[in-house]
Design a protein around this motif. Sequence first.
Motif, short mmCIF file in Angstrom:
data_model
loop_
_atom_site.label_atom_id
_atom_site.label_comp_id
_atom_site.label_asym_id
_atom_site.label_seq_id
_atom_site.Cartn_x
_atom_site.Cartn_y
_atom_site.Cartn_z
N GLY A 128 16.61 61.84 102.54
CA GLY A 128 16.68 63.06 103.34
C GLY A 128 15.39 63.84 103.43
N ASP A 129 14.39 63.50 102.60
CA ASP A 129 13.10 64.17 102.69
C ASP A 129 12.43 63.86 104.02
N VAL A 130 11.57 64.76 104.46
CA VAL A 130 10.91 64.63 105.76
C VAL A 130 9.52 64.02 105.60
N VAL A 131 9.23 63.04 106.44
CA VAL A 131 7.89 62.51 106.61
C VAL A 131 7.45 62.83 108.03
N LEU A 132 6.29 63.44 108.16
CA LEU A 132 5.71 63.67 109.48
C LEU A 132 4.86 62.47 109.87
N ALA A 133 4.95 62.05 111.11
CA ALA A 133 4.18 60.90 111.58
C ALA A 133 3.89 61.07 113.06
N GLU A 134 2.79 60.50 113.48
CA GLU A 134 2.45 60.53 114.90
C GLU A 134 3.54 59.85 115.71
N GLY A 135 3.68 60.26 116.94
CA GLY A 135 4.62 59.61 117.84
C GLY A 135 3.88 59.04 119.04
N PRO A 136 3.71 57.72 119.09
CA PRO A 136 4.28 56.66 118.27
C PRO A 136 3.54 56.47 116.94
N SER A 137 4.13 55.67 116.05
CA SER A 137 3.52 55.40 114.75
C SER A 137 3.68 53.92 114.40
N TYR A 138 2.95 53.52 113.37
CA TYR A 138 2.92 52.13 112.90
C TYR A 138 4.33 51.68 112.50
N VAL A 139 4.75 50.56 113.07
CA VAL A 139 6.12 50.10 112.87
C VAL A 139 6.39 49.73 111.41
N GLY A 140 5.39 49.20 110.71
CA GLY A 140 5.59 48.86 109.30
C GLY A 140 5.81 50.09 108.44
N ALA A 141 5.16 51.20 108.79
CA ALA A 141 5.39 52.45 108.06
C ALA A 141 6.78 52.98 108.32
N LEU A 142 7.21 52.95 109.57
CA LEU A 142 8.54 53.45 109.91
C LEU A 142 9.63 52.65 109.18
N GLY A 143 9.43 51.34 109.07
CA GLY A 143 10.39 50.53 108.33
C GLY A 143 10.45 50.90 106.87
N THR A 144 9.29 51.17 106.28
CA THR A 144 9.25 51.59 104.87
C THR A 144 9.94 52.94 104.68
N PHE A 145 9.64 53.89 105.55
CA PHE A 145 10.26 55.21 105.43
C PHE A 145 11.78 55.11 105.57
N ALA A 146 12.22 54.27 106.50
CA ALA A 146 13.67 54.10 106.70
C ALA A 146 14.32 53.48 105.47
N ALA A 147 13.63 52.53 104.83
CA ALA A 147 14.20 51.87 103.66
C ALA A 147 14.43 52.84 102.51
N TYR A 148 13.59 53.88 102.41
CA TYR A 148 13.74 54.89 101.36
C TYR A 148 14.53 56.11 101.85
#
Length: 410
Positions: free
Chosen positions: A104-124
């Motif tokens: 539930g914590d928030v990560v700020l990221a550019e839109g669009p952003s690196y797909v590998g990072a988004l996958g990692t954030f989603a996994a956690y």
Amino acid sequence: MVASEIRALFAVASRPEVVSLAGGMPYVTALPLDMVGELVSELVTRRGPVALQYGSGQGDPHLREQICDVMRLEGIQATADDVVVTVGSQQALDLITRIFIDPGDVVLAEGPSYVGALGTFAAYQAKVVHIAMDDQGIVPESLAQTIYALETAGAPIKFLYTIPNFQNPAGVTLNIARRQQVIDICQRAGVLVIEDNPYGLLGFDGEPMPALRADNPDGVVYLGSFSKTLAPGFRVGWALAPHAIRDKLVLAMESAVLSHSSFTQLAVGQYLATQPWREQIKTFRELYRERRDALLDALDSLMPPEVTWTRPGGGFFVWATLPEGLDSKAILPRAVAERVAFVPGTGFFSDGSGARHMRLSYCYPEPDRIREGVRRLAGVIEQEMQLRDTFGTGSVRDHNGVDTPGPDLA
């Protein structure tokens, strides 16, 4: 963790008759492979008992010193004690996320952003909130407004994740004036910055941009990698972090893999110590510049005027925007049938938006193949536009969440 819906398509797209503008794979054939082979053979012969043994969880001390030399090219003054070697910068990103993120914590990221990072954030189980970006990178006003809104709502922001140089997937670079604005906004709000910089030395014009970390040692964790400037097969990256974060990174690294490969670390260290690696980076830069130019020239001459795109000053990627009513993910099967591939824009947004966008990569195909791929893709887009004009819309489909491609496409 969710498997990508487009993996099956890209199994077909990897066939030699398909021009792939999808994968962000470095052109490792440009390396002096005979030299690399000799270097590896000599490493086994002379230092085999060390190279084939367990190593330190923080990484080889000499390689960490050499990494500081590499970062100095971007204005970073650091000591080897603050560097943690990782299995590519992707693992550094995973470890940082593991350390900081509760569900539930928030990560700020550019839109669009690196797909590998988004996958990692989603996994956690992080909640990703995208920050608006234009041709000059993150829009500082959008960053400040988003942070204020989240703070007002009581949402815990753990960090800002950014790729400031030749961003993946958009290809844009955060300009000098905005760099300090972004840092100032984050410092006032107490938001840590994660600076992911795999492409920083691959600019086509002038000297490398100064890193965000250069003047901000306490508020920035810098992630680097040899995957783009040497070869991804070595899987050697690093994190440069403030002391307290560094200690946690070492613990997380040891928990994840005990110790990473001494062999690949020593091989990279030997390469840096004995080979003209700066000249090799120049070779890569010229090669990628030629291919960037081939892609932009082909887009200028072949694409319908309703299609727009970014004009990167380095790195691997162009971000294209389709006309209204077209959906990049929906037209991908038609494109693959016409023997050309790209990555749909939906994978680069945490909520599956970005349907009108596509990422085009120029790093791997030869210039003639790039032009032929654009010709095929332009034909597909023109057909979709005709469908839209006839029936009111082109091919459409629903999108739901991050669609993460494999490592050869990231």
